[in-house]
Enzyme design. Structure first.
Site, PDB file in Angstrom:
ATOM      1  N   TYR A 142      31.902  30.559  34.820  1.00  0.00           N
ATOM      2  CA  TYR A 142      31.113  31.214  35.350  1.00  0.00           C
ATOM      3  C   TYR A 142      29.568  31.224  34.848  1.00  0.00           C
ATOM      4  O   TYR A 142      28.838  32.163  35.034  1.00  0.00           O
ATOM      5  CB  TYR A 142      32.341  32.485  35.463  1.00  0.00           C
ATOM      6  CG  TYR A 142      32.779  32.638  36.658  1.00  0.00           C
ATOM      7  CD1 TYR A 142      34.071  32.136  36.886  1.00  0.00           C
ATOM      8  CD2 TYR A 142      32.994  33.807  37.661  1.00  0.00           C
ATOM      9  CE1 TYR A 142      35.036  32.233  38.563  1.00  0.00           C
ATOM     10  CE2 TYR A 142      33.572  34.487  38.645  1.00  0.00           C
ATOM     11  CZ  TYR A 142      34.907  33.179  39.456  1.00  0.00           C
ATOM     12  OH  TYR A 142      35.419  33.328  39.703  1.00  0.00           O
ATOM     13  N   LYS A 191      43.751  23.048  31.817  1.00  0.00           N
ATOM     14  CA  LYS A 191      44.142  22.065  32.315  1.00  0.00           C
ATOM     15  C   LYS A 191      43.935  21.275  30.924  1.00  0.00           C
ATOM     16  O   LYS A 191      42.628  19.681  31.454  1.00  0.00           O
ATOM     17  CB  LYS A 191      43.475  21.489  33.767  1.00  0.00           C
ATOM     18  CG  LYS A 191      43.448  20.407  34.067  1.00  0.00           C
ATOM     19  CD  LYS A 191      44.502  20.105  35.027  1.00  0.00           C
ATOM     20  CE  LYS A 191      44.955  18.343  35.488  1.00  0.00           C
ATOM     21  NZ  LYS A 191      45.788  18.354  36.557  1.00  0.00           N
ATOM     22  N   ASP A 223      48.647  23.368  38.189  1.00  0.00           N
ATOM     23  CA  ASP A 223      48.624  22.629  39.468  1.00  0.00           C
ATOM     24  C   ASP A 223      49.505  23.338  39.450  1.00  0.00           C
ATOM     25  O   ASP A 223      49.850  23.298  40.172  1.00  0.00           O
ATOM     26  CB  ASP A 223      47.680  21.790  39.654  1.00  0.00           C
ATOM     27  CG  ASP A 223      48.055  20.319  37.937  1.00  0.00           C
ATOM     28  OD1 ASP A 223      48.768  20.937  37.224  1.00  0.00           O
ATOM     29  OD2 ASP A 223      48.365  19.255  38.149  1.00  0.00           O
ATOM     30  N   ASP A 247      40.895  33.059  38.224  1.00  0.00           N
ATOM     31  CA  ASP A 247      40.623  34.020  39.555  1.00  0.00           C
ATOM     32  C   ASP A 247      41.592  33.202  40.943  1.00  0.00           C
ATOM     33  O   ASP A 247      41.839  34.182  41.874  1.00  0.00           O
ATOM     34  CB  ASP A 247      38.539  33.390  39.752  1.00  0.00           C
ATOM     35  CG  ASP A 247      38.096  33.320  41.460  1.00  0.00           C
ATOM     36  OD1 ASP A 247      38.493  34.932  41.463  1.00  0.00           O
ATOM     37  OD2 ASP A 247      38.261  32.598  42.170  1.00  0.00           O
ATOM     38  N   ASP A 251      44.426  35.760  42.843  1.00  0.00           N
ATOM     39  CA  ASP A 251      44.328  36.065  44.409  1.00  0.00           C
ATOM     40  C   ASP A 251      46.518  35.467  44.563  1.00  0.00           C
ATOM     41  O   ASP A 251      46.531  36.387  45.648  1.00  0.00           O
ATOM     42  CB  ASP A 251      43.644  35.497  45.432  1.00  0.00           C
ATOM     43  CG  ASP A 251      42.137  35.757  45.195  1.00  0.00           C
ATOM     44  OD1 ASP A 251      41.876  37.221  44.730  1.00  0.00           O
ATOM     45  OD2 ASP A 251      42.094  35.303  46.372  1.00  0.00           O
TER      46      ASP A 251
HETATM   47  C1  IPM Z   1      37.264  38.611  41.767  1.00  0.00           C
HETATM   48  C2  IPM Z   1      36.424  37.454  42.091  1.00  0.00           C
HETATM   49  C3  IPM Z   1      35.024  37.557  41.444  1.00  0.00           C
HETATM   50  C4  IPM Z   1      34.929  36.784  40.640  1.00  0.00           C
HETATM   51  C5  IPM Z   1      33.660  37.521  42.482  1.00  0.00           C
HETATM   52  C6  IPM Z   1      33.895  38.657  44.121  1.00  0.00           C
HETATM   53  C7  IPM Z   1      32.455  37.237  41.409  1.00  0.00           C
HETATM   54  O1  IPM Z   1      37.051  36.992  43.442  1.00  0.00           O
HETATM   55  O2  IPM Z   1      37.273  39.575  40.797  1.00  0.00           O
HETATM   56  O3  IPM Z   1      38.669  37.960  40.815  1.00  0.00           O
HETATM   57  O4  IPM Z   1      35.413  35.521  41.709  1.00  0.00           O
HETATM   58  O5  IPM Z   1      35.783  37.157  39.403  1.00  0.00           O
HETATM   59 MG    MG Z   2      38.775  36.011  42.482  1.00  0.00          MG
END
Ligand code: IPM
Ligand code: MG
Length: 356
Positions: A142, A191, A223, A247, A251
């Site tokens: 990032y 990884k 993975d 990240d 999710d």
């Molecule tokens: C998160 C989001 C952010 C990230 C984006 C909006 C830059 O997906 O907070 O997980 O990738 O960190």
């Molecule tokens: Mg995210």
């Protein structure tokens, strides 16, 4: 106590969910005798529209001068055509870096009342889902150099992924300390069969583990971790991982609980000031329609009280009010499949406020 809170309402459903969270904070302040002062800090697409940049200096200053920051959500299709350096997301990344928020904590917990919203097979869900993803937040790919160049008649893009030992060590400590207060198991995800950054990650996390003999450390390739999360999430207590893996896995972790709209997150540095937000996005498709679920943001506000202001009782009161509201059957659209009374964003906020 008197606390100054920087408020980033953001884009899409951001303003409506933040409004409800502030209402709940006010109810907690009234009950426990505190004063919360809110300072607006525009960020994201709305800031691009108003100031030309996603994070104006004035907003950054407001955040840095506050005791903590509450954020709704930023971004939306309207700003997709912005140059990469001026996208709404860049504002968020700049804010994380400027506040030195190197640890992102995202709890993945299945609410018992919402178990039927869990997308996993019932026998898997029956083992429960209750773990925390500790994500490194201001390093890795990032924040490495990004470039696109013309090479041999075609475009070539490069993103650099780098980690220093100290960047790994500080977040590893947070993971072990978090696990000490829980079921005492850290799964470090990397990884290391391919990446140098991951081999360094594994070495440093293993060194840090020696300082926490009461905590069990396991290593897992990313993975495999993605697969284990849907195969048997009950095996996880604390997952610690680098920025990009975190990240993606966070999710996935939130989705398997069946209630992505309910999950808060905190981003912290070395001090007590943090950035608190729901983990879902700005949902532009339902913005302004009183359909968004404010619970993720309300629980983020509770997290702020607990972690930044040391107000455990107050945080408990908010979390209890959320549980009771769910028990009373109130549901926003995203969790209605579990049965109950459909309410809008505003009504959900009101129901929770009433129970503080
Ligand atoms: C998160 C989001 C952010 C990230 C984006 C909006 C830059 O997906 O907070 O997980 O990738 O960190
Ligand atoms: Mg995210």
């Amino acid at each position: 106590m008197k606390k100054a809170i920087a408020v980033i309402r953001g884009d899409g459903i951001g303003p409506e969910i933040v409004r409800e969270a502030l209402g709940v904070l006010d109810a907690a302040a009234a009950k426990f005798g505190h004063t919360f002062i809110y300072k607006e800090a525009p960020m994201g697409g709305c800031a691009i529209d108003e100031f030309g940049v996603p994070l104006p200096d004035s907003s950054l200053e407001t955040c840095l001068a506050s005791d903590s920051v509450l954020l709704g959500a930023v971004g939306g299709p309207k700003w997709d055509a912005q140059p990469p350096a001026n996208r709404p997301e860049r504002g968020l990344l700049k804010l994380r870096a400027a506040m030195e928020l190197y640890t992102n904590i995202r709890p993945a917990r299945m609410f018992q009342e919402l178990a039927s919203a869990c997308p996993l097979r019932a026998d898997i869900a029956a083992n429960g889902i209750d773990f925390i993803v500790v994500r490194e937040l201001i390093g890795g790919v990032y924040f490495g150099e990004h470039s696109t160049a013309e090479v041999d008649g075609e475009k070539k893009a490069t993103d650099i992924m780098a980690y220093s030992e100290h960047e790994i060590r500080r977040v590893a400590h947070v993971a072990f300390q978090t696990a000490q207060k829980r079921r005492k198991r850290v799964t470090s995800v990397d990884k290391a069969n391919v990446l140098d950054t991951s081999r360094l990650w594994r070495k440093v996390v293993t060194e840090v583990a020696a300082e926490y003999p009461d905590v069990e450390l396991l290593h897992m390739y990313v993975d495999n971790a993605a697969m284990q999360l849907v195969r048997d999430p009950s095996q996880f207590d604390v997952i610690v991982t680098e920025n990009l893996f975190g990240d993606i896995l966070s999710d996935e972790a939130s989705q398997i609980t069946g209630s992505i709209g309910m999950i808060p997150s905190s981003s912290m540095g070395a001090g007590t000031r943090g950035l608190y937000e729901p983990i879902h996005g700005s949902a532009p498709d339902i913005a302004g329609q009183n359909k968004a679920n404010p619970i993720g943001t309300i629980l983020a506000a509770a997290m702020m009280l607990r972690f930044s202001f040391d107000m455990a009782q107050e945080a408990d009161a908010i979390e209890r009010a959320v549980d009771e509201t769910l028990k009373a059957g109130f549901r926003c659209g995203d969790i209605l499949q579990t049965g109950g009374t459909l309410v809008g964003c505003r009504e959900m906020g009101t129901e929770i406020r009433k129970r503080i």
